[in-house]
Design a protein around this motif. Sequence first.
Motif, PDB file in Angstrom:
ATOM      1  N   ILE A 173      35.363  31.504  35.133  1.00  0.00           N
ATOM      2  CA  ILE A 173      35.666  31.924  36.507  1.00  0.00           C
ATOM      3  C   ILE A 173      35.923  33.428  36.634  1.00  0.00           C
ATOM      4  N   PRO A 174      36.747  34.061  35.792  1.00  0.00           N
ATOM      5  CA  PRO A 174      36.966  35.509  35.969  1.00  0.00           C
ATOM      6  C   PRO A 174      35.679  36.323  35.892  1.00  0.00           C
ATOM      7  N   ALA A 175      34.789  35.982  34.949  1.00  0.00           N
ATOM      8  CA  ALA A 175      33.532  36.721  34.838  1.00  0.00           C
ATOM      9  C   ALA A 175      32.614  36.430  36.015  1.00  0.00           C
ATOM     10  N   THR A 176      32.635  35.179  36.516  1.00  0.00           N
ATOM     11  CA  THR A 176      31.816  34.834  37.684  1.00  0.00           C
ATOM     12  C   THR A 176      32.281  35.609  38.912  1.00  0.00           C
ATOM     13  N   ARG A 177      33.586  35.670  39.125  1.00  0.00           N
ATOM     14  CA  ARG A 177      34.125  36.461  40.251  1.00  0.00           C
ATOM     15  C   ARG A 177      33.782  37.942  40.081  1.00  0.00           C
ATOM     16  N   SER A 178      33.881  38.419  38.843  1.00  0.00           N
ATOM     17  CA  SER A 178      33.572  39.830  38.584  1.00  0.00           C
ATOM     18  C   SER A 178      32.099  40.125  38.827  1.00  0.00           C
ATOM     19  N   ALA A 179      31.219  39.197  38.432  1.00  0.00           N
ATOM     20  CA  ALA A 179      29.784  39.394  38.643  1.00  0.00           C
ATOM     21  C   ALA A 179      29.442  39.401  40.130  1.00  0.00           C
ATOM     22  N   ALA A 181      31.465  40.196  42.556  1.00  0.00           N
ATOM     23  CA  ALA A 181      32.004  41.450  43.086  1.00  0.00           C
ATOM     24  C   ALA A 181      31.100  42.628  42.737  1.00  0.00           C
ATOM     25  N   HIS A 182      30.557  42.623  41.538  1.00  0.00           N
ATOM     26  CA  HIS A 182      29.641  43.689  41.109  1.00  0.00           C
ATOM     27  C   HIS A 182      28.390  43.716  41.990  1.00  0.00           C
ATOM     28  N   LEU A 183      27.862  42.548  42.303  1.00  0.00           N
ATOM     29  CA  LEU A 183      26.650  42.471  43.119  1.00  0.00           C
ATOM     30  C   LEU A 183      26.900  42.876  44.565  1.00  0.00           C
ATOM     31  N   TYR A 184      28.112  42.631  45.040  1.00  0.00           N
ATOM     32  CA  TYR A 184      28.434  42.963  46.440  1.00  0.00           C
ATOM     33  C   TYR A 184      29.123  44.322  46.587  1.00  0.00           C
ATOM     34  N   GLY A 185      29.540  44.911  45.475  1.00  0.00           N
ATOM     35  CA  GLY A 185      30.238  46.180  45.555  1.00  0.00           C
ATOM     36  C   GLY A 185      31.645  46.052  46.108  1.00  0.00           C
ATOM     37  N   CYS A 186      32.328  44.964  45.762  1.00  0.00           N
ATOM     38  CA  CYS A 186      33.705  44.776  46.216  1.00  0.00           C
ATOM     39  C   CYS A 186      34.592  44.515  44.997  1.00  0.00           C
ATOM     40  N   LEU A 187      35.864  44.262  45.227  1.00  0.00           N
ATOM     41  CA  LEU A 187      36.793  43.979  44.139  1.00  0.00           C
ATOM     42  C   LEU A 187      36.747  42.497  43.766  1.00  0.00           C
ATOM     43  N   PRO A 188      36.935  42.151  42.482  1.00  0.00           N
ATOM     44  CA  PRO A 188      36.965  40.735  42.095  1.00  0.00           C
ATOM     45  C   PRO A 188      38.037  39.936  42.813  1.00  0.00           C
ATOM     46  N   THR A 189      39.144  40.599  43.155  1.00  0.00           N
ATOM     47  CA  THR A 189      40.219  39.895  43.860  1.00  0.00           C
ATOM     48  C   THR A 189      39.822  39.500  45.280  1.00  0.00           C
ATOM     49  N   GLN A 190      38.749  40.081  45.798  1.00  0.00           N
ATOM     50  CA  GLN A 190      38.258  39.688  47.119  1.00  0.00           C
ATOM     51  C   GLN A 190      37.371  38.442  47.055  1.00  0.00           C
ATOM     52  N   VAL A 191      37.022  38.039  45.839  1.00  0.00           N
ATOM     53  CA  VAL A 191      36.089  36.929  45.635  1.00  0.00           C
ATOM     54  C   VAL A 191      36.845  35.660  45.261  1.00  0.00           C
ATOM     55  N   CYS A 192      36.535  34.578  45.927  1.00  0.00           N
ATOM     56  CA  CYS A 192      37.008  33.249  45.545  1.00  0.00           C
ATOM     57  C   CYS A 192      35.782  32.430  45.151  1.00  0.00           C
ATOM     58  N   ALA A 193      35.847  31.779  44.008  1.00  0.00           N
ATOM     59  CA  ALA A 193      34.717  30.982  43.529  1.00  0.00           C
ATOM     60  C   ALA A 193      35.196  29.606  43.105  1.00  0.00           C
ATOM     61  N   ALA A 236      21.646  32.233  41.546  1.00  0.00           N
ATOM     62  CA  ALA A 236      22.452  31.893  40.370  1.00  0.00           C
ATOM     63  C   ALA A 236      21.991  32.691  39.159  1.00  0.00           C
ATOM     64  N   GLU A 237      20.664  32.940  39.055  1.00  0.00           N
ATOM     65  CA  GLU A 237      20.153  33.744  37.948  1.00  0.00           C
ATOM     66  C   GLU A 237      20.754  35.147  37.965  1.00  0.00           C
ATOM     67  N   ALA A 238      20.868  35.729  39.157  1.00  0.00           N
ATOM     68  CA  ALA A 238      21.428  37.076  39.267  1.00  0.00           C
ATOM     69  C   ALA A 238      22.913  37.083  38.907  1.00  0.00           C
ATOM     70  N   ILE A 239      23.648  36.102  39.406  1.00  0.00           N
ATOM     71  CA  ILE A 239      25.094  36.063  39.166  1.00  0.00           C
ATOM     72  C   ILE A 239      25.405  35.810  37.698  1.00  0.00           C
ATOM     73  N   PHE A 240      24.812  34.766  37.131  1.00  0.00           N
ATOM     74  CA  PHE A 240      25.160  34.425  35.746  1.00  0.00           C
ATOM     75  C   PHE A 240      24.471  35.345  34.745  1.00  0.00           C
ATOM     76  N   CYS A 242      24.297  38.508  35.358  1.00  0.00           N
ATOM     77  CA  CYS A 242      25.257  39.615  35.409  1.00  0.00           C
ATOM     78  C   CYS A 242      26.474  39.316  34.534  1.00  0.00           C
ATOM     79  N   VAL A 243      26.895  38.052  34.530  1.00  0.00           N
ATOM     80  CA  VAL A 243      28.007  37.651  33.656  1.00  0.00           C
ATOM     81  C   VAL A 243      27.688  37.993  32.207  1.00  0.00           C
ATOM     82  N   ALA A 244      26.493  37.614  31.753  1.00  0.00           N
ATOM     83  CA  ALA A 244      26.110  37.812  30.361  1.00  0.00           C
ATOM     84  C   ALA A 244      25.896  39.290  30.020  1.00  0.00           C
TER      85      ALA A 244
END
Length: 400
Positions: A173-179, A181-193, A236-240, A242-244
């Motif tokens: 979950i932390p890496a998914t939220r971070s990914a 946030a990275h794609l949207y240009g926001c903070l991970p704390t703004q993301v709920c997954a 999902a390919e872009a998000i996960f 990005c995680v890797a």
Amino acid sequence: MHRKKLLIVGGGNLCLQTLQILAPRNQFEFHVASRNIEQATRMCNLIRLAALQQNVTVEIHSHRLDLREACIGRNAETLLKIRPDIILNCASLQSWRVITQLPAERFAALDQAQLGPWLPMHLAPAYALMRAVKQSCPKSLVVNAAFPDAVNPILYKVGMAPDVGIGNIANLIPATRSAIAHLYGCLPTQVCAKLVGHHYFSHCVPRHGLPPQRLEPSFNLTYWIDGEERTGEHSAEAIFGCVAREFSRLGGVEGQYLTAMSAVTVLENLHAEHEVRVHGPGPQGLPGGYPVKVGMGKVLLDLPYGVTREEAIQVNEAGQRLDGIQLIRADGTAVFGEAQMQVMQRELNFAMAEMRVSDAAAWAEELGSKYLAYAGDTQHHSSHHTGVAAHAAGHRAFAC
């Protein structure tokens, strides 16, 4: 201040890392139980002294607990004396990470079996622990760290399920939220997954990104930014992927810090006065991992709107098959995947088509012996592997 009693079973690295986080916060009366009472006592002293560096006096006690068949009655007596509010089970006959110590070629070959065929090593001590729990402290909340995606649903079939697990899907979950946030240009704390997925999925993504998708989906992801649902705007390919790529992290022993932190998130909130949203594998004896709510002594599913309980179970059962467990029968018998077991047969000369719960300890003994022979044989192939057999044997003392 009244502190809940937390008992951690299995005095290995995960126990240590969890205590290192929790002890300075001093919210529990701590108890550590292990077959190796000397090691457990020394660990308790380490935690006590380290906390005092921060001028915190921690109450922590060590106990002997031997999760073999012959010791269940004695273990029940020990639990009755402690009367824990929460039990964290970290006991395993062989940690998942032991095979990572093999030479690269042999590890790569054996790793194709996935985690499913190693089930006996995690189920046997958990089964022994839960029988003692049911005898002595059935109202204790039990959190299981030992392959909870499969162990919890199997124990549910025989009326002994832990309440929830830790790690695995929670670790992603932390890496998914971070990914996101990275794609949207926001903070991970703004993301709920909210993510539904089995151990297989959470193990694969940080290493390789999204696994190849088959006819059956192996995950379900829903996410929000600042409370607004944005699911599907990025693939999902872009998000996960990005995680890797962007959030690759340390694994192995060091990586268990993430698992320990997921344990802390659950343990600290189980008796909270309000519900806290987390992720966890094996809640309510279900297979795989789910978003859950913990608090007020309860663990509840917290699926996103539009995802039914049945759909979430189907997703996790698909991942379970990829992890090498074909199905779990109504009596708790695990039926293993042919492809994964063929790897075990080829590498370890170990064959197990299916396993009843009551036979887990015997299968674990055979598997442990076959692995020690395999690990010892590598000494003939690589000087790097000196001591691996002893290292593996040490992990068979109920610690992960």
